[in-house]
Every structure is written in C-alpha cells, then in structure tokens.
Design a protein around this motif. Structure first.
Motif, mmCIF file in Angstrom:
data_model
loop_
_atom_site.group_PDB
_atom_site.id
_atom_site.type_symbol
_atom_site.label_atom_id
_atom_site.label_comp_id
_atom_site.label_asym_id
_atom_site.label_seq_id
_atom_site.Cartn_x
_atom_site.Cartn_y
_atom_site.Cartn_z
ATOM 1 N N SER A 44 7.695 12.716 -5.400
ATOM 2 C CA SER A 44 7.485 12.140 -4.071
ATOM 3 C C SER A 44 6.308 11.178 -4.071
ATOM 4 N N LEU A 45 5.245 11.531 -4.780
ATOM 5 C CA LEU A 45 4.070 10.664 -4.869
ATOM 6 C C LEU A 45 4.412 9.357 -5.581
ATOM 7 N N LEU A 46 5.182 9.445 -6.674
ATOM 8 C CA LEU A 46 5.610 8.241 -7.373
ATOM 9 C C LEU A 46 6.487 7.368 -6.476
ATOM 10 N N SER A 47 7.343 7.998 -5.679
ATOM 11 C CA SER A 47 8.218 7.252 -4.781
ATOM 12 C C SER A 47 7.403 6.473 -3.752
ATOM 13 N N PHE A 48 6.358 7.119 -3.232
ATOM 14 C CA PHE A 48 5.491 6.416 -2.277
ATOM 15 C C PHE A 48 4.811 5.230 -2.945
ATOM 16 N N ALA A 49 4.311 5.426 -4.162
ATOM 17 C CA ALA A 49 3.635 4.341 -4.865
ATOM 18 C C ALA A 49 4.579 3.182 -5.149
ATOM 19 N N ALA A 50 5.823 3.499 -5.513
ATOM 20 C CA ALA A 50 6.792 2.464 -5.890
ATOM 21 C C ALA A 50 7.486 1.833 -4.693
ATOM 22 N N GLY A 51 7.438 2.491 -3.535
ATOM 23 C CA GLY A 51 8.140 1.984 -2.369
ATOM 24 C C GLY A 51 9.642 2.169 -2.451
#
Length: 500
Positions: free
Chosen positions: A239-246
């Motif tokens: 989820s954190l990676l998804s936020f960073a990647a948009g």
C-alpha cells in the motif's frame, strides 16, 4: 568374423577423436546458477489434483491456484454422495485446511469459506494458500518473508551494475561491475528489511552469456504466522509503494521460509497464492519517466526515517480514526470517474482539516454559543419572551463556516513551492465559469463552488477541464500525506513543487 571386428574398430576409431573435439571434458562451462532469493515459481498457477483433510478423513479433490485470484478448492466425498437434505448448505469457515497434491507438494489453505453444493460435493474459497514442501507444524513459526512487488525498480532508484565494458578494438574481454550501493537494509520494529537485486545466470556457454537481475525485498524477524506477516508487513508495504507510485502496486511473488528443525533439516519454503498475488515475477528494467509526475513521491534513499518505522507509521495512519487516508486510497481506484475522484479528494482534505483542528473548532463553537446566548438575551429584553422565542430558530447554533476555511488552512500548512504549483491560469474554463468579470478568484473558492456543483448536479465541466482540478487537489492531498508521514517541508516542496 575377423572382418567384422576390424570394421567395428575402424568405426570406433573414427568416432572417438571426433567426440573429443566436440566436447573436451575439461572445457564444459557451468550453466544455471540461480540465487536462492531470485523470484521463481516453484508451483505455477493452474488446477491441481490432490487430497484434503476434512473431518478427520483424507478426501480427493481439486484446487485452483490462480494468478491474482482467490484460491478455489473442490472436494469429493463418495461416502456421502447420497446424503439427504436441501442444497446448497453453508458450512462453518475452516480456519486451516491441509492438503497434498499428487505431485507431493503440501498445501495449507487459510480462512476457507466452504459450501456443500451437492451431496458429497464441497466447494470452497480460501483467503490465501501456502504451497510447497513443508511440515505443517512449522507454518506457525515462519521467520522470513521474501517478496517482489510491482514498482520496486522505481523504489530502488539505483541500477545493479555501475560499469559495463564492451571491447572496441582494445581487447577481447567483456566485463561488468556490480554495485555495492544497490543493496540497502534497515533494522527496527522487530524486523530486518533488506532490498537488493538478486542475480541469475540465465545462459553461459561458448555462444551466449546472459545474466539477469530482479529487485526483491526480504523481511526477517521473530517467528510469525503467514497471516501476521501479511497484515503487519506485506499489505502495508504494498500500500505504501502504491501511494508513492500513484498507482496500484501488486505483489508478484511471495515466499515464506522457516528455521531448520532440531534435527538440522533444511528450512521449509512455501509459496503464497491468493487474491492480488499476480504470480508474474519480473526482471529488473530501467524505469522510464515520460513526465516529472511519473516519478514516485519517494524512494528508499529519500525516506524520512528507516523503512520499518515508516511502514509502522503508515499502518497507524490507516487504522486511525482520521478518514483522510481511506478517502485518498479510494480516490486512487482505477477506472474511477473524474467527478468521483475530485469529490473523494476534496472530502478527504475537508476531513483532514476537521480532525487536525478539532480543538480550535471547539473553541470557535464555544465563542459562538456565548455570543448567541448574549444576542438572544438582548432580543428577549427588547421584544419579550414570546417574540424572542419566535426569532430563536433564525439564529444558527453553528458558527458560519465553509470549505474555503478548510482549504485555506491546509494551504497554510503546505510548502510554498507546492502552493505555487497549484496556481490556476486566467484562461482556465473552470475558473472563468465562476469568476466575475474583472475580479480575481481564490483557489479555495473555486474548489468549494466546483465541489458544490458537482455534488448537486448543477454544473459539469468538460472532462479535460475538470481533470486539471483533480490533479491540483490530488497534489494538495499528497502533500498532506507526506507531511503526516514525517517528510520535511523541503522534501515535499522538492517533489511536488512542479507537479500541478
């Protein structure tokens, strides 16, 4: 007979030298050489036959280990194929269902919702499944999780090779130098996390030389169940990676291992199947950014703290009573209409300011209550109680408020480069629709009026024009999330200052 023997000797004498020329024993190069950490599927997605332990008996059945789908299992019980009753019948959720494939891999299915669809026929879906060579008792004591998730190349932000030499008339040797900086590790919160490019020798002979790399993460800690690893580390990190990647970043490969047993037997190794696990591990590739906004909000080198602490902070935000993170997550859903995305983001910003300014808003309410009471007392003294009671409902119990105040408050907490990036052009069709001729209009006022019109169906701008304002409120929302995650104003301004 002697003529036959002589002929055989001539044939063998001719063959043996040729054989030595083709494959001299001391020059056969090695091939393969896969690192243990390199992501590879021990069991490919598909349907497999096996048997399963149900109510103290081993029953035949079939399991579908799909890519990115829930695990489906079908079990046959011939002894109860003529059982009377009405069907389908719901059964209690099975916390853990054990099985074994005919190919001898062990299975453990967790959270199985099972239905008896016909007499002697069971169909169920599992939250997730573990497959591999394992001892069932060791599944509660998993000490290592190895994962690959989409977007790791961008998160790593460093190439596995720092120098490659190709001879151009100056020799015959090809060479490549591995980077020592491509590996990073963090320790904290009871876990050690390592990020690295695993290496695999794909091909090596006298005609080909091929080495590939793959970005992977490993998590080592105290013994836990797979459920605990998923809840505490894998899902939050994805989820954190998804936020960073948009964009949504899904796990492509997940493997759990446990410690060796008391007899020194090797650690168990099991592969994870379930919804969201694509089973499509990938090799490293150079990220390509067509626009500045394509870059992730942060990489492993720009974190404000160590990665375990950041994941824990992310978990705390998601589980808090603050609705802001959940609304921002909903706004990132793929195929969400532009109007819905805008409304979700504005609602998220409004909720964030409300939560963060609860004390101030209570003070405003107390001041309003006191002022209202004084005003009602003056009216009663001037008009008398009967007339004052009739006017009482005309005076609001809540202080005057609007979305403008919330947006302006968040802008005040936002670094200046980001605020500057939110500016709107005078030719913007959305701005021109709301602006009175010859006057200027503030950012917060445009957001408020656009939100109200979209909510009540009063006005719907062209999708392309609306998209520009979705991008602006998205930048504002991401800036607030970075602030909550502990990023400095300088880091936020550097990353988002030119995004709108």
């Amino acid at each position: 007979m002697s003529k036959v023997l002589r002929a055989v000797r001539r044939i063998l004498g001719a063959l043996i030298p040729v054989r030595r020329k083709i494959a001299p024993k001391d020059t056969v190069p090695p091939t393969g050489g896969c690192e243990p950490l390199y992501p590879s599927l021990a069991l490919k997605p598909g349907s497999y036959n096996g048997h399963f332990h149900v109510d103290g008996r081993w029953l035949p059945g079939e399991i579908e280990l799909g890519a990115g789908r829930a695990v489906k299992v079908q079990i046959i019980d011939d002894e109860r194929r003529w059982e009377p009753g009405s069907f389908p019948q719901d059964m209690p959720v099975i916390h853990r269902l054990e099985g074994r494939l005919w190919s001898n891999q062990d299975l453990a299915l967790f959270g199985v919702s099972m239905d008896k669809v016909f007499p002697g026929r069971y169909v169920g879906f599992a939250a997730f499944a573990l497959a591999g060579l394992q001892t069932n008792s060791a599944l509660d004591h998993l000490t290592r999780m190895e994962v690959q998730i989409e977007g790791l190349d961008e998160f790593f932000d460093f190439a596995p090779l720092i120098e490659v030499h190709i001879p151009q008339g100056d020799g015959r040797i090809y060479s490549a130098e591995l980077s020592t900086e491509s590996e990073m590790a963090w320790a904290g919160s009871g876990v050690t996390i390592e990020s690295k490019y695993a290496c695999k020798l794909v091909k090596l002979d006298f005609y080909n030389f091929h080495v590939s790399f793959a970005p992977v993460m490993s998590f080592d800690g105290d013994p836990m169940t797979a459920d605990e690893w998923l809840d505490q580390w894998l899902r939050p990190f994805a989820s954190l990676l998804s936020f960073a990647a948009g964009k949504v970043c899904r796990p492509t490969w997940v493997r759990f291992t446990g410690p060796a047993d008391d007899r020194g037997m090797r650690a168990i190794s099991v592969q994870l199947f379930g919804s969201g696990i694509t089973q499509l591990p990938y090799d490293a590739t150079k990220p390509i950014y067509y626009e500045e906004g394509d870059k992730p909000l942060f990489t492993r080198k720009t974190l404000p703290t160590d990665l375990p602490a950041m994941i824990k902070r992310w978990v705390e935000l998601q589980k808090s009573e603050n609705p802001f993170p959940e609304l921002v997550r909903l706004a990132t859903f793929q195929d969400l209409p532009t109007r819905a995305r805008f409304l979700y983001l504005v609602q998220a910003l409004e909720a964030l300011h409300t939560v963060e300014n609860e004390t101030h808003d209570l003070q405003r309410q107390e001041k309003h209550d006191a002022a209202r009471a004084r005003l009602l007392a003056e009216i009663e003294e001037a008009l008398g109680r009967p007339l004052s009671s009739a006017k009482k409902d005309l005076i609001s119990k809540k202080p005057m408020d609007s979305l403008d105040r919330r947006i302006d408050g968040l802008l005040a907490a936002t670094p200046e480069p980001v605020v500057h990036a939110l500016r709107h052009d005078s030719s913007d069709p959305v701005v021109n629709f709301y602006r009175e001729e010859g006057k200027t209009i503030r950012f917060a006022e445009v957001v408020r009026r656009l939100r109200n019109d979209l909510s009540h169906g009063n006005h719907m701008p062209e999708n392309l024009d609306l998209q520009g304002w979705v991008q602006r409120v998205d930048v504002l929302a991401r800036a607030q999330m970075l602030r909550l995650m502990g990023f400095s104003p300088e880091q936020i301004g550097e990353r988002l200052g030119g995004s709108a």
